[in-house]
Design a protein around this motif. Structure first.
Motif, PDB file in Angstrom:
ATOM      1  N   ILE A  30      24.337  69.095  46.381  1.00  0.00           N
ATOM      2  CA  ILE A  30      24.322  70.134  45.068  1.00  0.00           C
ATOM      3  C   ILE A  30      25.463  69.339  44.237  1.00  0.00           C
ATOM      4  O   ILE A  30      24.868  69.868  42.692  1.00  0.00           O
ATOM      5  N   ASN A  31      25.859  68.187  44.940  1.00  0.00           N
ATOM      6  CA  ASN A  31      26.205  67.538  43.265  1.00  0.00           C
ATOM      7  C   ASN A  31      25.632  66.755  42.876  1.00  0.00           C
ATOM      8  O   ASN A  31      25.801  66.571  41.786  1.00  0.00           O
ATOM      9  N   SER A  32      24.848  65.774  43.101  1.00  0.00           N
ATOM     10  CA  SER A  32      23.699  64.743  42.686  1.00  0.00           C
ATOM     11  C   SER A  32      22.544  66.261  41.482  1.00  0.00           C
ATOM     12  O   SER A  32      22.202  65.318  40.886  1.00  0.00           O
ATOM     13  N   PHE A  33      22.299  67.453  42.438  1.00  0.00           N
ATOM     14  CA  PHE A  33      21.549  67.635  41.421  1.00  0.00           C
ATOM     15  C   PHE A  33      22.198  68.613  40.293  1.00  0.00           C
ATOM     16  O   PHE A  33      21.688  68.844  39.444  1.00  0.00           O
ATOM     17  N   LEU A  34      23.542  69.011  40.239  1.00  0.00           N
ATOM     18  CA  LEU A  34      23.997  69.540  39.503  1.00  0.00           C
ATOM     19  C   LEU A  34      24.516  68.018  38.309  1.00  0.00           C
ATOM     20  O   LEU A  34      24.516  68.323  37.255  1.00  0.00           O
ATOM     21  N   GLU A  35      24.499  66.266  39.307  1.00  0.00           N
ATOM     22  CA  GLU A  35      24.343  65.382  37.846  1.00  0.00           C
ATOM     23  C   GLU A  35      22.932  65.581  37.018  1.00  0.00           C
ATOM     24  O   GLU A  35      23.412  65.639  35.561  1.00  0.00           O
TER      25      GLU A  35
ATOM     26  N   ALA B  35      20.709  71.501  52.109  1.00  0.00           N
ATOM     27  CA  ALA B  35      21.976  72.435  52.376  1.00  0.00           C
ATOM     28  C   ALA B  35      22.805  72.062  52.895  1.00  0.00           C
ATOM     29  O   ALA B  35      23.650  71.630  53.134  1.00  0.00           O
ATOM     30  N   ASP B  36      23.569  70.548  51.347  1.00  0.00           N
ATOM     31  CA  ASP B  36      24.937  70.348  51.953  1.00  0.00           C
ATOM     32  C   ASP B  36      24.942  69.374  50.538  1.00  0.00           C
ATOM     33  O   ASP B  36      25.115  69.642  49.718  1.00  0.00           O
ATOM     34  N   MET B  37      26.058  69.181  50.675  1.00  0.00           N
ATOM     35  CA  MET B  37      27.692  69.225  49.027  1.00  0.00           C
ATOM     36  C   MET B  37      26.733  67.579  48.283  1.00  0.00           C
ATOM     37  O   MET B  37      26.972  67.831  47.868  1.00  0.00           O
ATOM     38  N   ASP B  38      26.625  66.809  49.313  1.00  0.00           N
ATOM     39  CA  ASP B  38      25.949  65.807  48.249  1.00  0.00           C
ATOM     40  C   ASP B  38      24.664  66.185  46.967  1.00  0.00           C
ATOM     41  O   ASP B  38      24.620  65.797  45.897  1.00  0.00           O
TER      42      ASP B  38
ATOM     43  N   LEU C 243      33.963  72.510  48.347  1.00  0.00           N
ATOM     44  CA  LEU C 243      33.477  72.666  46.944  1.00  0.00           C
ATOM     45  C   LEU C 243      32.763  72.255  46.382  1.00  0.00           C
ATOM     46  O   LEU C 243      32.960  70.717  46.983  1.00  0.00           O
ATOM     47  N   SER C 244      31.733  72.212  45.691  1.00  0.00           N
ATOM     48  CA  SER C 244      31.140  71.387  44.527  1.00  0.00           C
ATOM     49  C   SER C 244      32.344  70.996  43.438  1.00  0.00           C
ATOM     50  O   SER C 244      32.877  71.610  43.183  1.00  0.00           O
ATOM     51  N   GLY C 245      31.403  69.614  42.761  1.00  0.00           N
ATOM     52  CA  GLY C 245      32.234  69.027  41.421  1.00  0.00           C
ATOM     53  C   GLY C 245      32.146  70.592  40.302  1.00  0.00           C
ATOM     54  O   GLY C 245      32.628  70.294  39.025  1.00  0.00           O
ATOM     55  N   ALA C 246      31.361  71.244  40.824  1.00  0.00           N
ATOM     56  CA  ALA C 246      30.897  72.818  40.053  1.00  0.00           C
ATOM     57  C   ALA C 246      32.465  73.864  39.532  1.00  0.00           C
ATOM     58  O   ALA C 246      32.565  74.202  38.154  1.00  0.00           O
TER      59      ALA C 246
END
Length: 735
Positions: free
Chosen positions: A128-133, A123-126, A248-251
């Motif tokens: 979250i952003n990695s999974f979004l990519e 549960a961290d932004m790294d 915030l995330s890259g979303a």
């Protein structure tokens, strides 16, 4: 607000969608703030214009994504995309009328990729952003629903839902309504009209002057590429710093490209204070680092969910106009009194010396080069082969300044060695970027895509083995009327945030990724009959800049001309004729200052923009402006082909007769020149034992040239065709 709670909410929302895709689970992982997640999904579905927007997200298999260009700019088609994994295909994914449905193996591959990533979830932004990519790579060609003509992908829906959810979470928290989320979700009509969101815009000024405004004569091509790539990293890092500051995330990044960026943020006092402080800090840093050469203008509009769904009609475009107006106002008042005093005082100059590359007078080394240009020289050495670029906080290990308090590292890091580098340099590492390929290690490295095709390291090498005159071709082009298409290109009943996001992503993909594949897979060839057939298949070209909607490339002039036609044809297919591009193409000695080339080619591009309907190319000078189809079909397909075919069969291949024809066309207004044309053509009749084919070629050539002389447009086209042919047969540098 406890930001760990917000991050956990974003993480849980992402896992909800991930488990739906991979495991087909319908229950929520965590029931905390479940109704915000449900509301965000519903709003995103409304933006998608799905008929089933009241139903929750469900992962569907067996369907193809419809093209967003089916309905852009009054188009009315039903083309679809082949199912594929994004950024793993070296061919441009063109929408088609008939496509094969995705098979089970396709979905199996995707689920395996996502499942493996989930094994290391946190549960961290790294993460979250990695999974979004990874979602972008795997689900960009999957439709979010089985509704007819669904042109919004699974990735776009999830990304948008995550962004909206984070905005609602912050908005309700600050307004003390978090406990009312279930009620709002059940009856959201009132909430939809609240100005809960900010459409925040960034616009970077001075990019082109920064890239092309260098006057050195050594390693010009490398320097250009370094400047262009440095700006890419700088802008990416500023965007990442803002998202990091807002937690915030890259979303929440709606769009970034071509020096512009849009974000969806929460309309809260906390957010507005943060972006105000951030804006001031970035501007101070840029002023201190670049003076007035680079500037970022910012502004925002307050929006409701209804606004971003274009209810009432016109509300959506008004949001963008308001944000744009705020940015323009910001640019008009870019410096406050204290900043103006600093600018007037100036930095401490190094006597009367100037940097021999950029003409700056500050921080010059013993070789007469400023610290910034010295950094570009170091960056350019291996920029094309480097896979990972890092931003560090140690000035001794950096070569160029990066906002804020960071430096672009000179260290060459491969993706293979990424884990080891991150482990041993974690104390100085701010962030890292992987160029043109997804990083597959355990740690997060952001992926950036850039047009970096090249076939030589110097301008001279680009033209060294080229056909004909040894001149450098320079092509500048950009999309026509993009702003209008972005905010009003869809029918009012279909104009929503989802449509604009999907549209902008496609353009970014074309200019930052597909551009390399278009250059690698050359298609158009000039119909040059004298060609010996042993040309290098690779385009002798180097991409200097390719952004959100524009491109600047240099290379052997013939290859540049051919690429221009490839670019036009691919864009026409890619966007189904809904978008056009106008360009300028100039020819120069490789030793000419690049700033001069850029300026003059920009003037040619402006000539193309002035043609009615735009969608044009201007070559060499202002007198050779054509709409693309006219140039391809009439200049090259007809005039050039006939001229090339005749001279390839003619025993007298000297330039004198060719130039005589050129002068006659140029002076066709003189009546005597019609008779002179007839006389010249008679002199060109082949003598001796000539084949029937040779006779037919001459007869066609003679009749066509005489007819062209009688028509203004044909004369203009013939002159351009003769220019191009003469450049191809010219062996000497002199004209």
């Amino acid at each position: 607000m406890n930001n760990d709670i917000k991050t956990k909410f974003i993480y849980d929302s992402l896992l909800y969608y991930a488990n739906k895709i991979v495991f087909n689970k319908s229950e929520d992982i965590n029931t905390a703030n479940i109704y915000i997640r449900k509301l965000a999904d519903k709003i995103s579905a409304n933006f998608d214009r799905r008929n089933t927007h009241d139903l929750e997200f469900a992962f569907l298999e067996g369907e193809n994504l419809y093209s967003i260009f089916n309905i852009l700019n009054k188009n009315n088609e039903s083309k679809k995309y082949d199912a594929s994994i994004l950024y793993e295909n070296e061919k441009v994914n063109i929408p088609k009328d008939i496509v094969a449905k995705p098979n089970e193996e396709f979905y199996k591959t995707i689920k395996e990729k996502l499942s493996k990533k989930l094994e290391a979830s946190s549960a961290d932004m790294d993460f979250i952003n990695s999974f979004l990519e990874l979602l972008e790579q795997t689900t960009s060609y999957m439709p979010v629903s089985k509704d007819e003509n669904t042109d919004i992908s699974v990735y776009e829906h999830i990304k948008q839902s995550i962004a909206i959810g984070s905005v609602i979470f912050e908005y309700l928290t600050e307004n003390g309504k978090l406990e009312e989320q279930e009620q709002i979700c059940s009856n959201p009509k009132g909430f939809y009209s609240e100005k809960s969101m900010l459409l925040y815009s960034m616009d970077f000024s001075g990019i082109q002057s920064f890239i092309y405004g260098q006057y050195g004569k050594e390693d010009v091509l490398k320097n250009l590429r370094a400047r262009s790539f440095y700006l890419e990293i700088l802008m990416e890092n500023i965007i990442d710093e803002l998202l990091n500051k807002l937690e915030l995330s890259g979303a929440n990044l709606l769009y970034a490209g071509g020096g512009h960026a849009y974000f969806i943020l929460a309309n809260t006092e906390k957010t507005k204070t943060l972006i105000k402080d951030f804006d001031a800090d970035v501007k101070n840093w840029m002023q201190d680092t670049f003076g007035i050469d680079l500037y970022v203008g910012t502004g925002y509009a307050q929006c409701s969910c209804n606004d971003l769904e274009n209810q009432p009609e016109g509300a959506y475009s008004n949001c963008f106009r308001e944000a744009s107006a705020a940015v323009s106002e910001n640019k008009l008042r870019r410096y406050n009194a204290s900043q103006i005093k600093i600018l007037n005082k100036g930095k401490k100059a190094d006597g009367e010396r100037e940097c021999r590359i950029c003409h700056s007078s500050y921080n010059l080394n013993s070789d007469g080069v400023c610290s910034i240009c010295e950094g570009f020289a170091k960056l350019s050495g291996n920029i094309l082969k480097r896979e990972i670029f890092t931003v560090v906080n140690d000035a001794k290990k950096g070569i160029l300044p990066i906002y804020k308090g960071g430096y672009l590292s000179v260290e060459n890091v491969s993706r293979r060695d990424g884990e080891e580098y991150l482990r041993t340099n974690k104390n100085i590492l701010i962030r890292a970027y992987s160029k043109n390929s997804l990083y597959k290690g355990n740690n997060y490295i952001k992926t950036i895509y850039v047009g970096d095709y090249h076939d030589a390291d110097t301008l001279e090498d680009l033209v060294k083995d080229s056909i004909g005159i040894k001149r450098l071709g320079v092509l500048r082009g950009d999309i026509d009327n993009l702003g209008k298409a972005f905010v009003g290109g869809f029918d009012s009943k279909k104009q929503t945030l989802s449509k604009s996001a999907a549209f902008s992503r496609k353009l970014t993909q074309f200019f930052k990724y597909d551009i390399n594949n278009i250059l690698k897979n050359a298609e158009y060839k000039i119909p040059y009959f004298d060609s010996e057939g042993n040309e290098d298949e690779n385009r002798k070209i180097a991409v200097i800049y390719s952004g959100g909607d524009d491109v600047f490339v240099v290379g052997a002039w013939k290859d540049i001309l051919e690429f221009g036609i490839d670019l036009y044809n691919n864009l026409k297919e890619y966007t189904q004729g809904t978008l056009t591009i106008s360009a300028g193409l100039g020819m120069y000695m490789p030793k000419y200052p690049i700033s001069y080339m850029a300026e003059k080619t920009g003037e040619l591009e402006d000539c193309s923009k002035k043609l009615e309907g735009k969608n044009a190319i201007t070559l060499f000078d202002k007198y050779n402006s054509y709409h693309w189809d006219e140039f391809i079909e009439n200049v090259m397909g007809e005039k050039f082909t006939i001229i090339s075919e005749f001279f390839s069969k003619s025993e007298d291949k000297g330039k004198s007769l060719l130039y005589s024809l050129l002068e006659l066309f140029r002076n066709r207004d003189k009546k005597i020149n019609l008779a002179r044309m007839a006389y010249t053509l008679a002199r060109m009749e082949p003598k001796g034992n000539i084949s029937e084919e040779g006779k037919e070629i001459y007869q066609n050539f003679k009749e066509k040239l005489y007819d062209w002389m009688l028509n203004d447009n044909d004369t203009k086209q013939a002159i351009t065709a003769i220019y191009i042919y003469s450049y191809l047969i010219r062996k000497e540098e002199g004209r």
